[in-house]
Design an enzyme around this catalytic site. Structure first.
Site, PDB file in Angstrom:
ATOM      1  N   LEU A   1     -52.293 -14.391  -2.863  1.00 44.56           N
ATOM      2  CA  LEU A   1     -51.655 -13.426  -3.756  1.00 44.56           C
ATOM      3  C   LEU A   1     -51.317 -14.020  -5.114  1.00 44.56           C
ATOM      4  CD1 LEU A   1     -49.146 -11.801  -1.230  1.00 44.56           C
ATOM      5  CD2 LEU A   1     -51.287 -10.822  -2.062  1.00 44.56           C
TER       6      LEU A   1
ATOM      7  N   GLN B   1     -49.798 -17.985  -7.268  1.00 47.45           N
ATOM      8  CA  GLN B   1     -49.384 -19.383  -7.239  1.00 47.45           C
ATOM      9  C   GLN B   1     -47.988 -19.494  -7.832  1.00 47.45           C
ATOM     10  OE1 GLN B   1     -51.298 -21.982  -6.048  1.00 47.45           O
ATOM     11  NE2 GLN B   1     -49.740 -23.537  -6.479  1.00 47.45           N
TER      12      GLN B   1
ATOM     13  N   PHE C   1     -43.756 -23.758  -6.429  1.00 48.09           N
ATOM     14  CA  PHE C   1     -43.699 -24.643  -5.275  1.00 48.09           C
ATOM     15  C   PHE C   1     -44.907 -24.500  -4.355  1.00 48.09           C
ATOM     16  CE2 PHE C   1     -38.876 -24.391  -5.746  1.00 48.09           C
ATOM     17  CZ  PHE C   1     -38.856 -25.552  -6.506  1.00 48.09           C
TER      18      PHE C   1
ATOM     19  N   ASP D   1     -33.229 -19.122 -10.907  1.00 47.23           N
ATOM     20  CA  ASP D   1     -34.637 -18.998 -11.300  1.00 47.23           C
ATOM     21  C   ASP D   1     -35.058 -17.529 -11.345  1.00 47.23           C
ATOM     22  OD1 ASP D   1     -37.014 -20.062 -12.191  1.00 47.23           O
ATOM     23  OD2 ASP D   1     -37.838 -20.375 -10.189  1.00 47.23           O
TER      24      ASP D   1
END
Length: 783
Positions: free
Chosen positions: A471, A473, A476, A590
């Site tokens: 799906l 990248q 992590f 994040d």
């Protein structure tokens, strides 16, 4: 001798009159206050005079704060009878009445004497403005008993010392009425008034329609205002006797200015004055979210803002009209699943906790009855539907009984109250069996924490982690789509062996997300650990991530403005849950477009909690020497100093808001006219009244209300201000997005100049920048 005494008394009286006339806070009988003149309280806190609000030319007699730069009117005499020129004059008559005259010497407004005052006791009446903002008429030499006072007749403002409520003896009811508009103080559409029927409570109404209810006082707070807590600014008090019932507050520090105002849009909000900003700062709101809408879920329905749908029936009840309920129309409410057995004496009660108590207008109460006796009294009356303690302090005391349907209930995560709902005994037995099974399952889940899937199962589900199932990248590692043997579609986050997310982050993500349940957070289904392989299994979101839409030239058109604003609101609700409403206080660290997933209905789901940090119950900030996050979204104080707080997430949210509105990335933004990034560009356009120019052209056709878009941009800029103290909390952000509350002007944003991001100020920091500009970065600070 007698003539000498009379002369002596005349001299004393004349001397006293001269002294009073010279006082700047007093008018004596038959003395005139003209337009242009003012009287000021002794300490210089408040001023009385004539004013024109905003752009209006009408003149009004009012009271306002004297010591602050922004004229803030707290009371208006002739709100519905304006003067149209500068001819207005104010006098206090010999009978103790304040009278306002126009140019024809006609009285256009006059005060009414207090019901308790006796005109026979009048002697030399004077009018005085006090440092509390209270304009009083009293006898000269008597500063205790007032003939009349403005605090008994409030407008839109609830000031310290005011008795906000009802006097049963005199019939005086002190309540708030909004202005019609910000430049028109005439009687508006909204009122907030005490209703003494049953257990007293305040009702906010638009004309005659109830909008919001505070709920009854429980000894600590109103049950519908869980955010009302002891604080360093003011001390509140609730008084309920045979003579009167009222709510009041006093300042802990007289130098701090605070006020409660019913705004023209119906928002009942508290503000405090921030001297260094020279502006009023939003502090608290009576209404928090859509669950505060009066009787949203109908009879026997309960609202929970963290659930989807928000409304559900109380245990033992089912939707009256299932089709309407499924469609999102909950107004008809719920009905009993099993009829009561009142005649047989076989009813019981189900305890439901953390609630806003139902509307108490049809209730009965006893302040001293114990809870066991309360239960017995309810059982003896077949129309009694529920009971609860009157006062929750010291383990609870007193009794409230409800008769008829239970309406306007909502659930809270904290500071709610227990309610004992009457059910048939057979229904209670059924619910107890169900509860026992659920508790058993929960205990098993807690022991296991999360389901474990072996590597073979995950590999088979993802077709051996094939490229066709990939799906995307993340910072992590890759994310794959998978289908389990049972047919359920999942998303598998496979941590790369070179990933910066270590064992600590992996464990952190499992522990955190397993405990989080909210409709705007992605749900984790399980995990897999096999030697160096570490994977997390999430619910699959068919529309993938937000960035794949808003930054794509073609797909961005699939997100019209109504969808975008709902996504923004969903993200805000999810962040509020993390910051304040979950069992843990969590900083995401994040938040970015690629970490917001979209389900089949385009609802926002916040994901990726690998960098999240938990705080203690009272903590709001922390420090780290390991700075992790994504360029363009990290706040200045975090990226430079390693200092992170709830306000760091607010900054990231603000960046995301501006990206969603504009369809442009903050990082890498380019404009021919300047070298600013998206934040700087948006701020510049805002200052030049051109904020509309940053709106993504893909939403032009669907954007029917430009003011709504401009308001969202404004909120985004408030969130990205340089100083964390200037940024609003997420609770305020949610309120700003769901109401028309007034917004402060934003200050300079952080990191608004792309070219001078941080290199000149952080020479001691070793930057480790990943090759992909939009992946998560890690900065190791040796300090």
């Amino acid at each position: 001798m007698e003539a000498t005494n009379v002369l002596h008394l005349l001299i004393i009286s004349l001397f006293s009159t001269i002294l009073l006339a010279q006082a700047t806070d007093i008018l004596i009988a038959n003395q005139t206050l003209k337009d242009g003149d003012t009287i000021v309280s002794q300490g210089g806190s408040f001023e009385v005079g004539f004013f024109s609000p905003g752009g209006s030319r009408n003149r009004y007699l009012g009271i306002w704060y004297k010591k602050i730069s922004l004229q803030t009117v707290v009371w208006v005499a002739n709100r519905d009878s304006p003067l149209y020129d500068l001819s207005g004059t104010l006098k206090v008559s010999e009978n103790g009445s304040l009278c306002l005259f126009n140019d024809r010497n006609h009285i256009i407004w006059s005060s009414s004497s207090s019901p308790s005052s006796q005109k026979a006791s009048l002697r030399n009446p004077i009018v005085q403005i006090l440092d509390t903002g209270n304009l009083v008429v009293r006898n000269s030499g008597d500063d205790q008993d007032y003939i009349w006072q403005s605090l008994d007749y409030p407008g839109d403002m609830f000031l310290p010392g005011m008795k906000y409520g009802l006097n049963f003896v005199t019939g005086l009811n002190r309540f708030l009425t909004s202005w019609r508009a910000i430049d028109d103080p005439s009687t508006g559409n909204y009122t907030n008034k005490m209703d003494p029927n049953g257990v007293p409570q305040f009702f906010l109404k638009k004309n005659s329609v109830v909008v919001f209810r505070t709920g009854p006082w429980n000894g600590l707070r109103f049950t519908g205002m869980p955010n009302l807590k002891p604080n360093p600014i003011y001390r509140y008090e609730y008084v309920f006797t045979e003579e009167e019932v009222y709510y009041t507050y006093k300042l802990e520090n007289p130098s701090v200015l605070t006020r409660m105002q019913l705004n023209p849009n119906g928002a009942l909000q508290r503000y405090t004055w921030v001297d260094n900003l020279q502006s009023w700062n939003f502090y608290l709101s009576a209404m928090m979210d859509s669950c505060d809408q009066y009787t949203l879920c109908g009879s026997y329905g309960s609202c929970n803002i963290n659930e989807s749908p928000a409304c559900r029936c109380l245990k033992g009840f089912v939707a009256k009209t299932p089709q309407a309920w499924v469609a999102g129309d909950w107004s008809e409410g719920c009905v009993r699943r099993v009829k009561l057995d009142c005649g047989k004496g076989e009813d019981g009660f189900l305890k439901i906790s953390k609630l806003k108590l139902p509307d108490t207008r049809t209730s009965w109460y006893d302040k001293n009855m114990d809870l066991n006796e309360c239960k017995k009294v309810c059982l003896r009356n077949c129309t009694c539907s529920a009971y609860s303690p009157f006062d929750i302090r010291d383990g609870g005391k007193g009794c409230i009984l409800w008769f008829g349907d239970l309406i306007d209930i909502r659930e809270y995560n904290e500071n709610g109250q227990d309610l004992y709902v009457r059910l048939a005994s057979s229904e209670i037995e059924t619910l107890q069996r169900e509860s026992s099974r659920v508790s058993s399952r929960k205990q098993e889940e807690e022991d296991l924490e999360l389901p474990f899937l072996d590597l073979d199962t995950v590999s088979e589900a993802t077709s051996g982690f094939s490229a066709g199932n990939k799906l995307g990248q993340g910072g992590f590692g890759p994310v794959y789509k998978g289908t389990l043997a049972c047919g359920q579609e999942v998303a598998v986050k496979r941590l790369s062996r070179t990933s910066r997310q270590g064992v600590e982050e992996f464990k952190n993500e499992i522990k955190l997300i397993a405990k989080l349940q909210h409709r705007n957070l992605v749900k984790i289904l399980g995990y897999c650990v096999d030697e160096e392989e570490r994977m997390l299994i999430y619910e699959y979101q068919p529309n993938k991530s937000l960035d794949s839409f808003i930054f794509d030239k073609e797909r961005r058109r699939e997100l019209d403005w109504p969808k975008r604003v709902e996504i923004i609101k969903g993200i805000a609700r999810g962040m509020l849950y993390l910051h304040e409403d979950s069992r843990l206080r969590i900083i995401h660290r994040d938040l970015k477009a690629s970490n917001v997933l979209l389900d089949s209905d385009m609802n926002a789901k916040i994901s990726d909690f690998g960098l999240a940090r938990t705080l203690g119950g009272d903590e709001t900030e922390a420090n780290t020497t390991r700075v992790v996050g994504t360029y363009g979204y990290m706040s200045p104080e975090y990226q430079i100093d390693g200092y992170f707080s709830l306000k760091s997430d607010v900054f990231s949210f603000g960046v995301l808001v501006l990206e969603i509105v504009s369809g442009r990335r903050n990082r890498g933004f380019r404009n021919e006219e300047h070298k600013l990034n998206l934040l700087g560009h948006a701020w510049r356009q805002f200052l030049e009244d051109k904020a509309y120019e940053i709106i993504d052209e893909a939403v032009n056709e669907s954007c029917t209300d430009i003011s709504e878009v401009l308001r969202v941009i404004h909120i985004g800029l408030l969130c990205v201000q340089q100083d964390p103290k200037d940024r609003p909390n997420m609770s305020v952000v949610v309120l700003m997005l769901s109401s028309e509350m007034l917004l402060l002007d934003p200050r300079q944003p952080g990191f608004f100049n792309e070219r001078n991001l941080l290199f000149s100020d952080t020479v001691s920091i070793n930057l480790e920048i990943p090759s992909n500009n939009f992946q998560t970065m890690s900065v190791i600070d040796p300090r």
